[in-house]
Design a protein around this motif. Structure first.
Motif, mmCIF file in Angstrom:
data_model
loop_
_atom_site.group_PDB
_atom_site.id
_atom_site.type_symbol
_atom_site.label_atom_id
_atom_site.label_comp_id
_atom_site.label_asym_id
_atom_site.label_seq_id
_atom_site.Cartn_x
_atom_site.Cartn_y
_atom_site.Cartn_z
ATOM 1 N N GLU A 57 -14.457 11.255 -22.971
ATOM 2 C CA GLU A 57 -14.787 12.347 -23.897
ATOM 3 C C GLU A 57 -16.028 11.999 -24.711
ATOM 4 O O GLU A 57 -16.921 12.846 -24.911
ATOM 5 C CB GLU A 57 -13.613 12.625 -24.829
ATOM 6 N N TRP A 60 -19.084 12.367 -22.568
ATOM 7 C CA TRP A 60 -19.378 13.795 -22.362
ATOM 8 C C TRP A 60 -20.199 14.352 -23.531
ATOM 9 O O TRP A 60 -21.113 15.158 -23.338
ATOM 10 C CB TRP A 60 -18.061 14.547 -22.206
ATOM 11 N N LYS A 61 -19.884 13.899 -24.722
ATOM 12 C CA LYS A 61 -20.490 14.462 -25.939
ATOM 13 C C LYS A 61 -21.701 13.681 -26.448
ATOM 14 O O LYS A 61 -22.329 14.087 -27.437
ATOM 15 C CB LYS A 61 -19.439 14.539 -27.041
ATOM 16 N N THR A 62 -22.033 12.572 -25.807
ATOM 17 C CA THR A 62 -23.134 11.720 -26.274
ATOM 18 C C THR A 62 -24.419 12.014 -25.501
ATOM 19 O O THR A 62 -24.408 12.027 -24.260
ATOM 20 C CB THR A 62 -22.768 10.233 -26.092
ATOM 21 N N THR A 70 -26.503 15.858 -23.791
ATOM 22 C CA THR A 70 -25.084 15.677 -23.497
ATOM 23 C C THR A 70 -24.719 16.442 -22.229
ATOM 24 O O THR A 70 -25.544 17.163 -21.651
ATOM 25 C CB THR A 70 -24.223 16.203 -24.657
ATOM 26 N N GLU A 72 -22.396 18.721 -22.399
ATOM 27 C CA GLU A 72 -21.643 19.844 -22.954
ATOM 28 C C GLU A 72 -22.052 21.202 -22.389
ATOM 29 O O GLU A 72 -21.383 22.199 -22.658
ATOM 30 C CB GLU A 72 -21.760 19.829 -24.477
ATOM 31 N N GLY A 81 -19.594 23.971 -20.514
ATOM 32 C CA GLY A 81 -18.890 23.262 -21.578
ATOM 33 C C GLY A 81 -17.394 23.487 -21.640
ATOM 34 O O GLY A 81 -16.707 22.823 -22.427
#
Length: 275
Positions: A57, A60-62, A70, A72, A81
């Motif tokens: 997770e 995924w968001k970094t 990202t 996203e 997303g």
């Protein structure tokens, strides 16, 4: 002559007794392993695979890669997303890639298109060795799968290209080849088969496939890391001494599609726990 007959009889009885003891020991060991698995299931937070799901997770968001963005905006089939429930409907055909993709293949595509990673660098060594943590792509795939836990497999696989992939997967599952003349079906198309202590799931049977397939990605206690479905298939091909099954190839996606279709309606419980 009588002595020789008696000796042979005694040896045979001794051998059969030894086999009986070995089988009983194997059964006791397997029961012990199953009790261990049950203990972990009763306390879901004890599953080490959840740590990799959390890592996935975060990945995924970094913002990452040459483009420093990202994932996203990655579309896993339900819109950019949107992750919850996406794994339950994979593999599927993606118009933008003009390919049928499973979760790992789609993530690899998003990492290339959105973040600028070179997929050749990722697939060169995509899987961890014993005792090493699952690679970044595998961690993200584990998190995506976890976001469908409790849902049922519902990949439609009814478009023309999806049907082609499904047919290829079935063909590959039953096709015998390689130096051992093995196929996936050699180990997984009959009840009661086993390798040493390991019982082999009857994956050609829908009822059994529904129980097993939804547990992948899974944390393997024996290798102390999460293993994704692509990694599991890669390892099976290696054990059969077949040519290396590269991540994201048509063959690997086709086998995932076949197994997913056999498991249609089965519950997803990822990451699972395996021996």
């Amino acid at each position: 002559m009588k002595f020789r007959t008696a000796l042979v009889t005694a040896v045979c009885i001794g051998a059969l007794s030894a086999i009986g003891v070995a089988v009983a020991q194997d059964a006791d060991t397997e029961k012990g392993i199953e009790r261990y698995r049950q203990m972990l299931r009763e306390d879901p937070w004890s599953n080490p695979g959840l740590l990799d799901s959390d890592r996935g997770e975060a990945l995924w968001k970094t913002p990452r890669g040459p483009k420093n963005v990202t994932l996203e905006q990655c579309d896993l089939g339900k819109g950019p997303g949107k992750v919850e429930g996406a794994f339950a409907e994979l593999p599927r055909y993606f118009k933008d890639a003009d390919r049928v993709m499973d979760v790992e293949t789609r993530l690899l595509w998003c990492m290339e298109k959105l973040q600028g990673f070179n997929p050749a660098d990722i697939v060169k060594r995509p899987h961890p060795g014993g005792g090493q943590p699952v690679k970044e792509l595998g961690a993200i795939a584990t998190w995506v799968a976890n976001q469908s836990s409790g849902q049922k497999y519902a990949a439609k696989l009814d478009l023309p290209k999806e049907k082609e992939v499904l047919a290829l997967g079935e063909d590959l599952f039953f096709r015998r080849s390689g130096p051992f003349d093995f196929s996936c079906a050699t180990c997984h198309a009959a009840e009661g088969l086993r390798i040493r202590l390991q019982g082999l799931p009857y994956l050609a049977d829908t009822k059994e496939a529904r129980k097993v397939v939804g547990e992948w990605p899974a944390y393997r206690v024996s290798s102390t890391h999460v293993m994704t479905m692509q990694h599991r298939l890669y390892d099976c091909y290696w054990q059969m001494r077949m040519p290396q099954l590269q991540m994201g190839t048509d063959a690997s996606v086709a086998l995932v599609a076949y197994l997913t279709k056999k498991a249609e309606g089965g519950e997803i419980a990822a990451p699972g726990l395996k021996r």
